[in-house]
Design a protein around this motif. Structure first.
Motif, short mmCIF file in Angstrom:
data_model
loop_
_atom_site.label_atom_id
_atom_site.label_comp_id
_atom_site.label_asym_id
_atom_site.label_seq_id
_atom_site.Cartn_x
_atom_site.Cartn_y
_atom_site.Cartn_z
N ARG A 52 36.02 24.64 48.37
CA ARG A 52 34.53 24.66 48.09
C ARG A 52 34.48 25.08 46.76
NH1 ARG A 52 33.27 28.60 51.64
NH2 ARG A 52 32.83 27.07 53.31
N PHE A 53 33.44 24.38 46.09
CA PHE A 53 33.03 24.81 44.65
C PHE A 53 31.76 24.41 44.37
CE2 PHE A 53 34.54 20.42 44.28
CZ PHE A 53 33.57 19.95 43.40
N ILE B 47 32.65 12.08 60.70
CA ILE B 47 33.88 11.66 60.50
C ILE B 47 34.51 12.52 59.43
CG2 ILE B 47 33.21 10.05 58.73
CD1 ILE B 47 35.38 8.22 60.20
N ARG B 48 33.98 13.19 58.35
CA ARG B 48 34.58 14.03 57.32
C ARG B 48 35.13 15.32 58.00
NH1 ARG B 48 31.54 13.38 51.63
NH2 ARG B 48 31.00 10.76 51.89
N ARG B 49 34.38 15.92 58.78
CA ARG B 49 34.96 16.98 59.37
C ARG B 49 36.04 16.60 60.24
NH1 ARG B 49 33.92 22.33 59.89
NH2 ARG B 49 32.37 22.21 58.49
N ALA B 50 36.03 15.70 60.89
CA ALA B 50 36.92 15.13 61.83
C ALA B 50 38.31 14.99 61.14
CB ALA B 50 36.50 13.80 62.55
N MET B 51 38.34 14.37 59.99
CA MET B 51 39.46 14.32 58.96
C MET B 51 40.00 15.60 58.78
SD MET B 51 38.27 11.09 56.59
CE MET B 51 39.84 11.23 55.60
N ILE B 52 39.20 16.44 58.45
CA ILE B 52 39.65 17.85 58.14
C ILE B 52 40.44 18.42 59.53
CG2 ILE B 52 39.00 20.33 57.53
CD1 ILE B 52 38.77 18.54 55.25
N TYR B 53 39.90 18.27 60.39
CA TYR B 53 40.59 18.79 61.70
C TYR B 53 41.78 18.07 61.76
CZ TYR B 53 37.39 22.13 63.76
OH TYR B 53 36.67 23.25 63.54
N ASP C 286 44.20 28.45 66.69
CA ASP C 286 44.95 28.28 65.34
C ASP C 286 44.35 27.33 64.35
OD1 ASP C 286 46.77 30.55 66.31
OD2 ASP C 286 47.48 29.07 67.75
N ILE C 287 44.11 26.16 64.96
CA ILE C 287 43.67 25.22 64.34
C ILE C 287 42.28 25.31 63.51
CG2 ILE C 287 42.62 22.63 64.41
CD1 ILE C 287 44.32 22.34 67.00
N ASP C 288 41.22 26.14 64.49
CA ASP C 288 40.13 26.58 63.93
C ASP C 288 40.33 27.39 62.50
OD1 ASP C 288 38.53 25.02 65.46
OD2 ASP C 288 38.23 26.74 67.06
N ARG C 289 41.44 28.26 62.77
CA ARG C 289 41.57 29.25 61.62
C ARG C 289 41.97 28.49 60.14
NH1 ARG C 289 45.15 31.64 64.01
NH2 ARG C 289 43.78 33.06 65.31
N ARG C 290 42.79 27.75 60.49
CA ARG C 290 43.19 26.94 59.34
C ARG C 290 42.02 26.05 58.80
NH1 ARG C 290 49.46 24.97 59.53
NH2 ARG C 290 50.52 27.21 59.38
N VAL C 291 41.18 25.43 59.58
CA VAL C 291 39.94 24.62 59.12
C VAL C 291 39.30 25.78 58.19
CG1 VAL C 291 38.01 23.44 59.83
CG2 VAL C 291 40.05 23.05 60.87
N ARG C 292 38.95 26.73 58.56
CA ARG C 292 38.14 27.72 57.69
C ARG C 292 38.83 28.11 56.35
NH1 ARG C 292 37.26 30.09 62.95
NH2 ARG C 292 39.03 31.64 62.63
N GLU C 293 40.28 28.24 56.41
CA GLU C 293 40.93 28.39 55.16
C GLU C 293 40.89 27.25 54.28
OE1 GLU C 293 45.01 29.53 56.21
OE2 GLU C 293 44.51 31.25 57.31
N PHE D 187 35.16 10.12 50.61
CA PHE D 187 35.37 11.60 50.82
C PHE D 187 36.77 11.75 50.51
CE2 PHE D 187 36.75 14.43 54.48
CZ PHE D 187 36.32 15.56 53.76
N ILE D 188 37.29 12.81 49.85
CA ILE D 188 38.58 13.10 49.48
C ILE D 188 39.02 14.12 50.45
CG2 ILE D 188 40.56 13.78 47.94
CD1 ILE D 188 38.99 11.07 47.07
N CYS D 189 39.93 13.92 51.34
CA CYS D 189 40.27 14.96 52.29
C CYS D 189 41.45 15.69 51.86
CB CYS D 189 40.46 14.22 53.77
SG CYS D 189 40.96 15.37 55.04
N PRO D 190 41.58 16.85 51.67
CA PRO D 190 42.90 17.67 51.42
C PRO D 190 43.81 17.83 52.33
CG PRO D 190 41.10 19.19 51.53
CD PRO D 190 40.42 17.80 51.88
N ALA D 191 45.21 17.84 52.28
CA ALA D 191 46.09 18.35 52.96
C ALA D 191 46.06 19.71 53.23
CB ALA D 191 47.49 17.57 52.78
N TYR D 192 46.43 20.46 54.14
CA TYR D 192 46.53 21.81 54.09
C TYR D 192 48.02 22.28 53.39
CZ TYR D 192 47.17 26.64 55.95
OH TYR D 192 46.88 28.05 56.14
#
Length: 299
Positions: free
Chosen positions: A298-299, A255-261, A285-292, A216-221
């Motif tokens: 997404r593609f 665990i993938r979503r946990a890494m995004i958080y 604030d955290i949830d907002r950035r996760v949605r962004e 899984f490739i987890c991006p940085a914000y």
């Protein structure tokens, strides 16, 4: 479920090309504990001296962090001073004063020994093993490390790896450990040393997970301005394990979503000196950035 976090609690003096701030709350356990506290109850184990500012104790309390395992001893608190270059990626250590941390031996209160989630933040692997020997069959154990331990405590680190569910390290450390310049090949070798999950931190380029369900490739914000990256890696893994402790079901499912958080919490850390920014945000604030971040990837 609660998260037990063991690591360094320090005072950091940080200098960047634009500004400097002395004796901020820092250390691997501090950054990880604050990050995890947005999701789960946190028990912190560490040591400070009698010079440790009371306002930092109060800050822990505001985040509802259990300090029963924080030792306060006569002497000076671990103090680190560092300076960043203009690109904010390279830094050099100006001063390290271990103080009471030099003789730190983590002793877990009885109530901490049954914590289901354990994060062994960056301290000597012999101390990380000492903590695990006091635990009562935790559900999930993750550990972070650094290049120093690969150089001076490799035998202890290799022993630790056989007891971990997840091992977190940066790409340079992965190459040091395996002597392999190909990251994906290096990850395969690390799995053979014990951990079910291997997470490679790549700073502003995000992170990579390898586990039973593949990569899984987890991006940085994406940030337009980085003020101070100190503690971002600890914030990432703290946010990750804090989120995992709230999720019901198998680790693989979350665990993938946990890494995004974790990635998002780390982004807030980089926007202020030390913990200044992280301690002023809310879960919303955290949830907002996760949605962004979801929209961006997404593609």
């Amino acid at each position: 479920m609660s998260v037990l976090i063991v690591g360094s609690t320090a005072l950091d003096s940080i200098k960047t090309p634009k500004r400097e701030n002395p004796r901020l709350l820092g250390g691997s356990a501090s950054h990880a504990a604050v990050a995890a506290s947005f999701f789960s109850p946190v028990k912190l184990v560490g040591v400070v001296g009698d010079d440790f500012p009371r306002r930092y104790i109060q800050l822990y309390h505001r985040h509802r962090i259990d300090l029963e395992g924080l030792q306060i001893l006569p002497g000076k608190t671990f103090h680190w001073s560092g300076e960043y270059e203009i690109n904010m990626n390279n830094r050099r250590t100006l001063l390290t004063e271990l103080g009471v941390f030099e003789t730190f031996t983590p002793t877990l209160p009885k109530a901490h020994q049954s914590a289901p989630f354990v994060l062994l933040a960056n301290i000597a692997p012999s101390l990380q093993l000492h903590v695990l020997n006091q635990m009562q069959r935790p559900k999930f154990v993750a550990a972070d490390t650094m290049d120093l331990w690969l150089n001076i405590a490799l035998a202890d680190l290799l022993k630790l790896l056989t007891h971990l569910d997840a091992f977190v390290l940066n790409d340079g450390e992965a190459h040091m450990l395996t002597k392999d310049d190909n990251m994906f090949s290096a990850i395969r070798k690390i799995h053979k040393l014990g951990p079910k999950y291997v997470i490679i931190k790549k700073g502003s380029h995000g992170s990579i997970l390898s586990g039973p369900k593949g990569f899984f490739i987890c991006p940085a914000y994406p940030l337009h301005c980085v003020v101070d990256p100190t503690g971002a890696g600890d914030s990432f893994v703290g946010g990750m394990i804090g989120y995992l402790a709230t999720a019901k079901g198998a680790i693989d499912d979350h665990i993938r979503r946990a890494m995004i958080y974790g990635s998002v919490v780390a982004s807030f850390c980089c926007e202020g000196f030390g913990l200044m920014r992280t301690t002023r945000i809310k879960r919303a604030d955290i949830d907002r950035r996760v949605r962004e971040l979801e929209k961006l990837t997404r593609f």
